[in-house]
Design a protein around this motif. Structure first.
Motif, PDB file in Angstrom:
ATOM      1  N   ALA A   1     -77.056 -16.697  57.117  1.00 25.37           N
ATOM      2  CA  ALA A   1     -77.693 -15.704  57.979  1.00 25.37           C
ATOM      3  C   ALA A   1     -78.779 -14.896  57.278  1.00 25.37           C
ATOM      4  N   LEU A   2     -78.810 -14.939  55.946  1.00 24.01           N
ATOM      5  CA  LEU A   2     -79.734 -14.085  55.207  1.00 24.01           C
ATOM      6  C   LEU A   2     -81.208 -14.360  55.497  1.00 24.01           C
ATOM      7  N   SER A   3     -81.526 -15.536  55.980  1.00 23.59           N
ATOM      8  CA  SER A   3     -82.923 -15.856  56.282  1.00 23.59           C
ATOM      9  C   SER A   3     -83.307 -15.448  57.703  1.00 23.59           C
ATOM     10  N   SER A   4     -82.366 -14.913  58.462  1.00 27.25           N
ATOM     11  CA  SER A   4     -82.629 -14.488  59.840  1.00 27.25           C
ATOM     12  C   SER A   4     -82.863 -12.983  59.894  1.00 27.25           C
ATOM     13  N   PRO A   5     -83.634 -12.497  60.880  1.00 28.81           N
ATOM     14  CA  PRO A   5     -83.788 -11.051  61.056  1.00 28.81           C
ATOM     15  C   PRO A   5     -82.423 -10.384  61.209  1.00 28.81           C
ATOM     16  N   TRP A   6     -82.226  -9.273  60.538  1.00 23.51           N
ATOM     17  CA  TRP A   6     -80.965  -8.519  60.554  1.00 23.51           C
ATOM     18  C   TRP A   6     -79.815  -9.300  59.904  1.00 23.51           C
ATOM     19  N   GLY A   7     -80.154 -10.346  59.154  1.00 23.79           N
ATOM     20  CA  GLY A   7     -79.119 -11.195  58.571  1.00 23.79           C
ATOM     21  C   GLY A   7     -78.178 -10.478  57.618  1.00 23.79           C
ATOM     22  N   ILE A   8     -78.669  -9.411  56.962  1.00 19.24           N
ATOM     23  CA  ILE A   8     -77.823  -8.680  56.011  1.00 19.24           C
ATOM     24  C   ILE A   8     -76.591  -8.098  56.703  1.00 19.24           C
ATOM     25  N   LEU A   9     -76.674  -7.844  58.020  1.00 24.77           N
ATOM     26  CA  LEU A   9     -75.534  -7.306  58.763  1.00 24.77           C
ATOM     27  C   LEU A   9     -74.368  -8.290  58.800  1.00 24.77           C
ATOM     28  N   ALA A  10     -74.663  -9.558  58.550  1.00 27.24           N
ATOM     29  CA  ALA A  10     -73.626 -10.594  58.581  1.00 27.24           C
ATOM     30  C   ALA A  10     -72.601 -10.428  57.467  1.00 27.24           C
ATOM     31  N   VAL A  11     -72.891  -9.563  56.491  1.00 31.10           N
ATOM     32  CA  VAL A  11     -71.939  -9.323  55.391  1.00 31.10           C
ATOM     33  C   VAL A  11     -70.626  -8.754  55.918  1.00 31.10           C
ATOM     34  N   ILE A  12     -70.660  -8.175  57.116  1.00 32.42           N
ATOM     35  CA  ILE A  12     -69.443  -7.599  57.693  1.00 32.42           C
ATOM     36  C   ILE A  12     -68.346  -8.648  57.859  1.00 32.42           C
ATOM     37  N   SER A  13     -68.720  -9.902  58.115  1.00 29.29           N
ATOM     38  CA  SER A  13     -67.719 -10.946  58.358  1.00 29.29           C
ATOM     39  C   SER A  13     -66.896 -11.291  57.117  1.00 29.29           C
ATOM     40  N   PRO A  14     -67.527 -11.692  55.993  1.00 33.75           N
ATOM     41  CA  PRO A  14     -66.702 -11.959  54.809  1.00 33.75           C
ATOM     42  C   PRO A  14     -65.984 -10.716  54.303  1.00 33.75           C
ATOM     43  N   ALA A  15     -66.571  -9.522  54.540  1.00 30.40           N
ATOM     44  CA  ALA A  15     -65.917  -8.281  54.106  1.00 30.40           C
ATOM     45  C   ALA A  15     -64.634  -8.051  54.900  1.00 30.40           C
ATOM     46  N   ILE A  16     -64.694  -8.238  56.219  1.00 32.28           N
ATOM     47  CA  ILE A  16     -63.513  -8.072  57.071  1.00 32.28           C
ATOM     48  C   ILE A  16     -62.456  -9.114  56.734  1.00 32.28           C
ATOM     49  N   ILE A  17     -62.893 -10.369  56.599  1.00 34.95           N
ATOM     50  CA  ILE A  17     -61.954 -11.456  56.282  1.00 34.95           C
ATOM     51  C   ILE A  17     -61.253 -11.186  54.950  1.00 34.95           C
ATOM     52  N   LEU A  18     -62.017 -10.745  53.944  1.00 31.25           N
ATOM     53  CA  LEU A  18     -61.427 -10.459  52.633  1.00 31.25           C
ATOM     54  C   LEU A  18     -60.378  -9.357  52.752  1.00 31.25           C
ATOM     55  N   TYR A  19     -60.693  -8.313  53.503  1.00 31.95           N
ATOM     56  CA  TYR A  19     -59.750  -7.198  53.680  1.00 31.95           C
ATOM     57  C   TYR A  19     -58.500  -7.653  54.424  1.00 31.95           C
ATOM     58  N   LEU A  20     -58.685  -8.389  55.530  1.00 28.30           N
ATOM     59  CA  LEU A  20     -57.540  -8.843  56.322  1.00 28.30           C
ATOM     60  C   LEU A  20     -56.644  -9.791  55.532  1.00 28.30           C
ATOM     61  N   LEU A  21     -57.268 -10.725  54.813  1.00 26.64           N
ATOM     62  CA  LEU A  21     -56.490 -11.721  54.093  1.00 26.64           C
ATOM     63  C   LEU A  21     -55.747 -11.147  52.888  1.00 26.64           C
ATOM     64  N   THR A  22     -56.368 -10.181  52.205  1.00 22.89           N
ATOM     65  CA  THR A  22     -55.758  -9.665  50.981  1.00 22.89           C
ATOM     66  C   THR A  22     -54.955  -8.383  51.183  1.00 22.89           C
ATOM     67  N   LYS A  23     -55.200  -7.660  52.288  1.00 27.14           N
ATOM     68  CA  LYS A  23     -54.544  -6.359  52.456  1.00 27.14           C
ATOM     69  C   LYS A  23     -53.706  -6.219  53.720  1.00 27.14           C
ATOM     70  N   VAL A  24     -53.916  -7.083  54.716  1.00 26.79           N
ATOM     71  CA  VAL A  24     -53.261  -6.860  56.011  1.00 26.79           C
ATOM     72  C   VAL A  24     -52.345  -8.021  56.402  1.00 26.79           C
ATOM     73  N   THR A  25     -52.904  -9.052  57.036  1.00 24.24           N
ATOM     74  CA  THR A  25     -52.065 -10.091  57.649  1.00 24.24           C
ATOM     75  C   THR A  25     -51.911 -11.357  56.821  1.00 24.24           C
ATOM     76  N   GLY A  26     -52.720 -11.538  55.796  1.00 25.60           N
ATOM     77  CA  GLY A  26     -52.674 -12.787  55.048  1.00 25.60           C
ATOM     78  C   GLY A  26     -51.722 -12.761  53.879  1.00 25.60           C
ATOM     79  N   VAL A  27     -52.254 -12.424  52.719  1.00 27.36           N
ATOM     80  CA  VAL A  27     -51.473 -12.448  51.479  1.00 27.36           C
ATOM     81  C   VAL A  27     -50.235 -11.553  51.536  1.00 27.36           C
ATOM     82  N   PRO A  28     -50.331 -10.271  51.950  1.00 25.84           N
ATOM     83  CA  PRO A  28     -49.142  -9.401  51.918  1.00 25.84           C
ATOM     84  C   PRO A  28     -47.963  -9.940  52.731  1.00 25.84           C
ATOM     85  N   ASN A  29     -48.221 -10.371  53.973  1.00 24.92           N
ATOM     86  CA  ASN A  29     -47.132 -10.885  54.810  1.00 24.92           C
ATOM     87  C   ASN A  29     -46.534 -12.164  54.229  1.00 24.92           C
ATOM     88  N   ASN A  30     -47.407 -13.038  53.745  1.00 26.11           N
ATOM     89  CA  ASN A  30     -46.945 -14.303  53.175  1.00 26.11           C
ATOM     90  C   ASN A  30     -46.117 -14.072  51.913  1.00 26.11           C
TER      91      ASN A  30
END
Length: 267
Positions: free
Chosen positions: A206-235
């Motif tokens: 997405a970085l080559s698209s206009p407003w592409g920097i906003l796409a960082v929200i996706s890996p940031a959310i996934i990282l938080y969910l997987l490591t702090k919420v529903t992924g790693v902790p529950n498992n």
């Protein structure tokens, strides 16, 4: 890039995902198995893909590339989860059983909001996808090729990790043991790591698209969910309950998320 049209596509996607999750919640309530939410969380992304492909106004080749990446990755994950969950609908996964116990009489209502939150997360995570498919530029840029390359590594990494774990669980001799071979030798959750890397690939794309920097929200959310919420902790909690001694040793020697070598203690 027409921001108003982009918001319209986002709204349509949100409505579709919320309706799907409401219907899935009704089914889960009837069969008393909230684990089906995982399957449809993954399968909501192909729904978003179809909606966006037909409604977005970006460059056709770019749309085909990112739609293909999105569809292949999420359909594979959805089918994998379907096989894992649908195979034992009469037995709810441990982490959802635990939530049901903790919530008590409010379990069904809390699961309703939990399912709706999953629908909202679908749309938030699809932000790179919305941005990319709206890009009208007729030239595929270097960042986009880099995103494709990272996506290929992530896709096959996650597929291999899932297959290795499934094969390990199939062997009756491994009952009560911890899977620590293959990619699982380097990380306690290589499947989660490569899932996160997939979203990093979308961000890079997405970085080559206009407003592409906003796409960082996706890996940031996934990282938080997987490591702090529903992924790693529950498992981790579930594994410690089912095989406390073996898994505790595994925790002491193996990285939780990022694939590293074994700790000095293991060597």
């Amino acid at each position: 890039m027409d921001l108003q049209h982009l918001l319209f596509i986002t709204l349509i996607s949100l409505i579709a995902c919320c309706i799907i999750m409401f219907l899935v919640w009704l089914w889960a309530k009837n069969i008393k198995n909230a684990g089906v939410v995982d399957v449809f969380w993954a399968l909501n992304f192909p729904v978003i893909t179809v909606i966006t492909f037909f409604l977005s106004e970006g460059f056709e080749t770019r749309k085909l590339l990112i739609c293909a990446m999105f569809l292949i990755a999420e359909l594979r994950l959805g089918i994998h989860l379907w096989q894992r969950v649908i195979g034992h609908l009469d037995e709810e996964e441990g982490r959802y059983q635990q939530l049901r116990k903790e919530w008590g009489d409010k379990a069904n209502l809390n699961f309703f909001w939990f399912f709706q939150f999953q629908a909202i997360s679908n749309v938030l995570l699809a932000i790179p996808f919305f941005i990319i498919t709206a890009n009208p530029s007729p030239q595929i840029a270097t960042w986009e090729y880099a995103g494709i390359a990272i996506w290929v590594v992530a896709f096959f990494g996650e597929m291999i990790a899932d297959r290795q774990l499934a094969e390990f669980k199939k062997d009756p001799k491994n009952k009560g043991k911890v899977c620590d071979t293959g990619l699982w030798y380097y990380s306690r959750h290589p499947n989660y790591f490569f899932e996160w890397l997939t979203w990093m690939a979308y961000f890079i794309f997405a970085l080559s698209s206009p407003w592409g920097i906003l796409a960082v929200i996706s890996p940031a959310i996934i990282l938080y969910l997987l490591t702090k919420v529903t992924g790693v902790p529950n498992n981790e909690e579930q594994n410690l309950r089912s095989k406390p001694v073996a898994y505790k040793k595994y925790q002491e020697t193996t990285s939780a998320f990022f694939p590293w070598g074994k700790s000095q203690e293991e060597r």
